[in-house]
Design an enzyme around this catalytic site. Structure first.
Site, PDB file in Angstrom:
ATOM      1  N   SER A 107       2.157   5.489 -14.804  1.00  0.00           N
ATOM      2  CA  SER A 107       2.474   4.429 -13.858  1.00  0.00           C
ATOM      3  C   SER A 107       1.799   3.137 -14.284  1.00  0.00           C
ATOM      4  O   SER A 107       0.639   3.131 -14.693  1.00  0.00           O
ATOM      5  CB  SER A 107       1.991   4.808 -12.455  1.00  0.00           C
ATOM      6  N   VAL A 108       2.528   2.025 -14.164  1.00  0.00           N
ATOM      7  CA  VAL A 108       1.941   0.733 -14.515  1.00  0.00           C
ATOM      8  C   VAL A 108       0.852   0.316 -13.531  1.00  0.00           C
ATOM      9  O   VAL A 108       0.107  -0.634 -13.793  1.00  0.00           O
ATOM     10  CB  VAL A 108       3.024  -0.364 -14.596  1.00  0.00           C
TER      11      VAL A 108
ATOM     12  N   TYR B  85       8.889  -8.696  -2.630  1.00  0.00           N
ATOM     13  CA  TYR B  85       9.400  -8.843  -3.996  1.00  0.00           C
ATOM     14  C   TYR B  85       9.256 -10.289  -4.475  1.00  0.00           C
ATOM     15  O   TYR B  85       8.812 -10.562  -5.596  1.00  0.00           O
ATOM     16  CB  TYR B  85      10.858  -8.406  -4.002  1.00  0.00           C
TER      17      TYR B  85
ATOM     18  N   LYS C 113       7.063 -11.707  -7.594  1.00  0.00           N
ATOM     19  CA  LYS C 113       7.762 -12.308  -8.724  1.00  0.00           C
ATOM     20  C   LYS C 113       7.316 -13.742  -8.979  1.00  0.00           C
ATOM     21  O   LYS C 113       7.243 -14.176 -10.142  1.00  0.00           O
ATOM     22  CB  LYS C 113       9.273 -12.249  -8.501  1.00  0.00           C
TER      23      LYS C 113
END
Length: 301
Positions: A74-75, A166, A170
């Site tokens: 997992s990142v 999100y 971002k």
């Protein structure tokens, strides 16, 4: 001009088990790169996991005559990212390219969104880019070479209903690369962002089958390959979709100086059109340029 090649270079692509990441990994390998294919293999909301996705793309690369390693960390996992980087170093001795592409979605209107939903998306998109970047940064500095491509979104740049988590993640990535481009200059490390519009499992339910086909991931891929290349700029935000490419930039207007004669909220209101006048607006290369402008205005310039 000669073709873009990655011979003798090593690339890590996160979220490479499908969609955009798969296209990046396959094309990097086709152009000579040795590739670490990273993918947790989880569900769209980040739950679950399986090494099958990463292993499948690594097998594709090997079947085509390339070199690849599959990694299912997992990142969001510090130890997993460190182990992934060590895996690449043990195999090939260097890391030249990092494409941070892994992502999840937990869309809801802000009133219905829970804090855990917000944190999960921030952890994967923002910290899930920071962690692999941190793991490769000193390697790239020692090499005096590195190319980092992060994945932003029109949601971060402009907003989108139901995606506060999100969008925050971002746009945070733009702040991240804006500093990396400055800190990486002396060591030939370039950091850029891709803002893709693509038909992936994240967008499949939002568009018609015809549109889904027209915005297939391979139409974004050429832009990312360029951003990962020797010739890449630094600090660019490349928007791409359906074979179209554009640059997104943040501009600041020249503005007005109100102090000391008319320093009030009413003065800001009454001068709003002048404050927003686009004449002379600029896209700054570093935050200090804003401060320089304000000092110039304070001095009557």
């Amino acid at each position: 001009m000669s073709d873009i090649r990655f011979d003798a270079k090593v690339a890590i692509v996160t979220g490479a088990g499908g969609g955009l990441g798969r296209q990046y990994a396959l094309e990097l390998a086709r152009r000579g790169a040795k590739v670490v294919v990273n993918d947790l293999g989880g569900n769209l909301d980040g739950t679950g996991g399986s090494p099958a996705a990463a292993e499948g793309v690594a097998a594709e690369i090997k079947a085509a005559g390339g070199e690849a390693i599959a990694n299912a960390s997992s990142v969001t996992d510090d130890a997993g990212m460190a182990a992934m980087v060590q895996q690449a170093m043990d195999a090939w001795g260097r890391i030249d390219v990092l494409i941070a592409n892994a992502g999840i979605l937990r869309d809801k209107s802000f009133t219905k969104m829970t804090v855990p939903d917000f944190e999960a998306v921030l952890n994967v998109h923002l910290l899930g880019t920071v962690k692999p970047t941190k793991a490769v940064w000193d390697i790239m500095r020692a090499q005096n070479y590195g190319r980092i491509v992060v994945t932003t979104s029109s949601t971060g740049l402009y907003g989108n209903f139901g995606q506060a988590n999100y969008g925050a993640a971002k746009l945070g990535l733009i702040g991240f690369i804006n500093t990396l481009k400055l800190e990486g200059q002396k060591n030939n490390i370039h950091a850029n962002a891709i803002s893709p519009v693509a038909g992936t499992r994240m967008t499949e339910s939002l568009v018609t089958p015809e549109v889904f086909k027209a915005i297939a991931p391979q139409y974004v891929m050429p832009g990312v390959i360029y951003l990962a290349s020797d010739a890449a700029p630094s600090g660019a935000i490349l928007a791409a979709g359906g074979g179209a490419f554009a640059l997104a930039r943040m501009y600041e207007t020249e503005g007005v100086h109100l102090a000391p004669a008319d320093l009030s909220a009413e003065a800001v209101r009454d001068n709003w059109a002048r404050i927003g006048d686009e004449a002379g607006q600029q896209a700054y290369a570093a935050g200090g340029e804003q401060g320089q402008k304000f000092f110039r205005k304070m001095a009557g310039g």
